[in-house]
Design a protein around this motif. Structure first.
Motif, PDB file in Angstrom:
ATOM      1  N   LEU A  74       0.813  -1.215   0.000  1.00 51.62           N
ATOM      2  CA  LEU A  74       0.000   0.000   0.000  1.00 51.62           C
ATOM      3  C   LEU A  74       0.844   1.261   0.000  1.00 51.62           C
ATOM      4  N   PRO A  75       0.331   2.299  -0.628  1.00 48.44           N
ATOM      5  CA  PRO A  75      -0.914   2.402  -1.371  1.00 48.44           C
ATOM      6  C   PRO A  75      -0.802   1.746  -2.750  1.00 48.44           C
ATOM      7  N   VAL A  76      -1.950   1.325  -3.265  1.00 45.51           N
ATOM      8  CA  VAL A  76      -2.044   0.722  -4.593  1.00 45.51           C
ATOM      9  C   VAL A  76      -3.037   1.538  -5.405  1.00 45.51           C
ATOM     10  N   VAL A  77      -2.661   1.850  -6.645  1.00 47.79           N
ATOM     11  CA  VAL A  77      -3.560   2.546  -7.566  1.00 47.79           C
ATOM     12  C   VAL A  77      -4.123   1.522  -8.541  1.00 47.79           C
ATOM     13  N   LEU A  78      -5.443   1.492  -8.637  1.00 49.99           N
ATOM     14  CA  LEU A  78      -6.122   0.649  -9.618  1.00 49.99           C
ATOM     15  C   LEU A  78      -6.683   1.546 -10.713  1.00 49.99           C
ATOM     16  N   ALA A  82      -7.674  -2.718 -12.576  1.00 54.59           N
ATOM     17  CA  ALA A  82      -6.394  -3.421 -12.677  1.00 54.59           C
ATOM     18  C   ALA A  82      -5.312  -2.614 -11.955  1.00 54.59           C
ATOM     19  N   GLU A  83      -4.387  -3.318 -11.357  1.00 48.49           N
ATOM     20  CA  GLU A  83      -3.313  -2.635 -10.643  1.00 48.49           C
ATOM     21  C   GLU A  83      -2.463  -1.814 -11.616  1.00 48.49           C
ATOM     22  N   HIS A  84      -2.339  -0.538 -11.331  1.00 48.78           N
ATOM     23  CA  HIS A  84      -1.539   0.370 -12.160  1.00 48.78           C
ATOM     24  C   HIS A  84      -0.186   0.634 -11.516  1.00 48.78           C
ATOM     25  N   GLY A  85      -0.116   0.574 -10.201  1.00 42.46           N
ATOM     26  CA  GLY A  85       1.137   0.792  -9.504  1.00 42.46           C
ATOM     27  C   GLY A  85       0.923   0.727  -8.004  1.00 42.46           C
ATOM     28  N   TYR A  86       2.038   0.668  -7.280  1.00 40.09           N
ATOM     29  CA  TYR A  86       1.945   0.643  -5.824  1.00 40.09           C
ATOM     30  C   TYR A  86       3.120   1.408  -5.227  1.00 40.09           C
ATOM     31  N   TRP A  87       2.966   1.782  -3.964  1.00 39.67           N
ATOM     32  CA  TRP A  87       3.889   2.557  -3.146  1.00 39.67           C
ATOM     33  C   TRP A  87       3.956   4.028  -3.546  1.00 39.67           C
ATOM     34  N   VAL A  89       2.754   7.010  -6.927  1.00 42.48           N
ATOM     35  CA  VAL A  89       1.939   7.217  -8.122  1.00 42.48           C
ATOM     36  C   VAL A  89       2.827   7.791  -9.211  1.00 42.48           C
ATOM     37  N   ASP A  90       2.897   7.116 -10.343  1.00 43.78           N
ATOM     38  CA  ASP A  90       3.615   7.636 -11.503  1.00 43.78           C
ATOM     39  C   ASP A  90       2.644   8.559 -12.239  1.00 43.78           C
ATOM     40  N   VAL A  91       2.636   9.832 -11.828  1.00 45.85           N
ATOM     41  CA  VAL A  91       1.639  10.786 -12.325  1.00 45.85           C
ATOM     42  C   VAL A  91       1.674  10.906 -13.848  1.00 45.85           C
ATOM     43  N   PRO A  92       2.825  11.142 -14.487  1.00 43.70           N
ATOM     44  CA  PRO A  92       2.806  11.269 -15.957  1.00 43.70           C
ATOM     45  C   PRO A  92       2.262  10.030 -16.657  1.00 43.70           C
ATOM     46  N   ARG A  93       2.654   8.852 -16.191  1.00 41.96           N
ATOM     47  CA  ARG A  93       2.161   7.606 -16.807  1.00 41.96           C
ATOM     48  C   ARG A  93       0.657   7.458 -16.604  1.00 41.96           C
ATOM     49  N   LEU A  94       0.176   7.775 -15.400  1.00 41.73           N
ATOM     50  CA  LEU A  94      -1.251   7.639 -15.118  1.00 41.73           C
ATOM     51  C   LEU A  94      -2.064   8.627 -15.956  1.00 41.73           C
ATOM     52  N   VAL A  95      -1.603   9.856 -16.052  1.00 41.51           N
ATOM     53  CA  VAL A  95      -2.296  10.852 -16.892  1.00 41.51           C
ATOM     54  C   VAL A  95      -2.333  10.362 -18.329  1.00 41.51           C
ATOM     55  N   ARG A  96      -1.209   9.852 -18.825  1.00 33.68           N
ATOM     56  CA  ARG A  96      -1.154   9.337 -20.198  1.00 33.68           C
ATOM     57  C   ARG A  96      -2.132   8.174 -20.376  1.00 33.68           C
TER      58      ARG A  96
END
Length: 102
Positions: A74-78, A82-87, A89-96
């Motif tokens: 934790l934390p985990v972003v879904l 689906a799991e997008h990442g943990y610990w 947040v890769d903001v640029p990747r998530l925005v993309r």
């Protein structure tokens, strides 16, 4: 994500979208006393500002199956369940990945 966990996420989400309740593409899995969760919340607020996409938060301590599956990451972003990442947040990747500008 197992079906039981997916159901628990749907059951327990709270969106951070001015009190409006709706299913969100983004879910942040957290728990009490998580030292990284505050930074993840701030990062997801940045993602919301960039994309307009609201996010939901689920405390895994409320569900034993989720606590077993995610408790040490934790934390985990879904994203879309689906799991997008943990610990962190890769903001640029998530925005993309949400279809916004990076």
């Amino acid at each position: 994500m197992t079906e039981g966990v997916a159901q628990a996420v749907r059951r327990r989400f709270r969106t951070r979208d001015w009190g409006e309740t709706r299913v969100s593409r983004l879910t942040l899995l957290t728990t009490r006393d998580c030292h990284l969760c505050g930074a993840a919340r701030a990062d997801l607020d940045r993602v919301t500002a960039a994309t307009g996409q609201a996010w939901a938060e689920v405390d895994v301590a409320d569900d034993p199956e989720m606590a077993r599956e995610y408790g040490d990451r934790l934390p985990v972003v879904l994203l879309d369940g689906a799991e997008h990442g943990y610990w962190d947040v890769d903001v640029p990747r998530l925005v993309r990945d949400l279809g916004g500008a990076s």
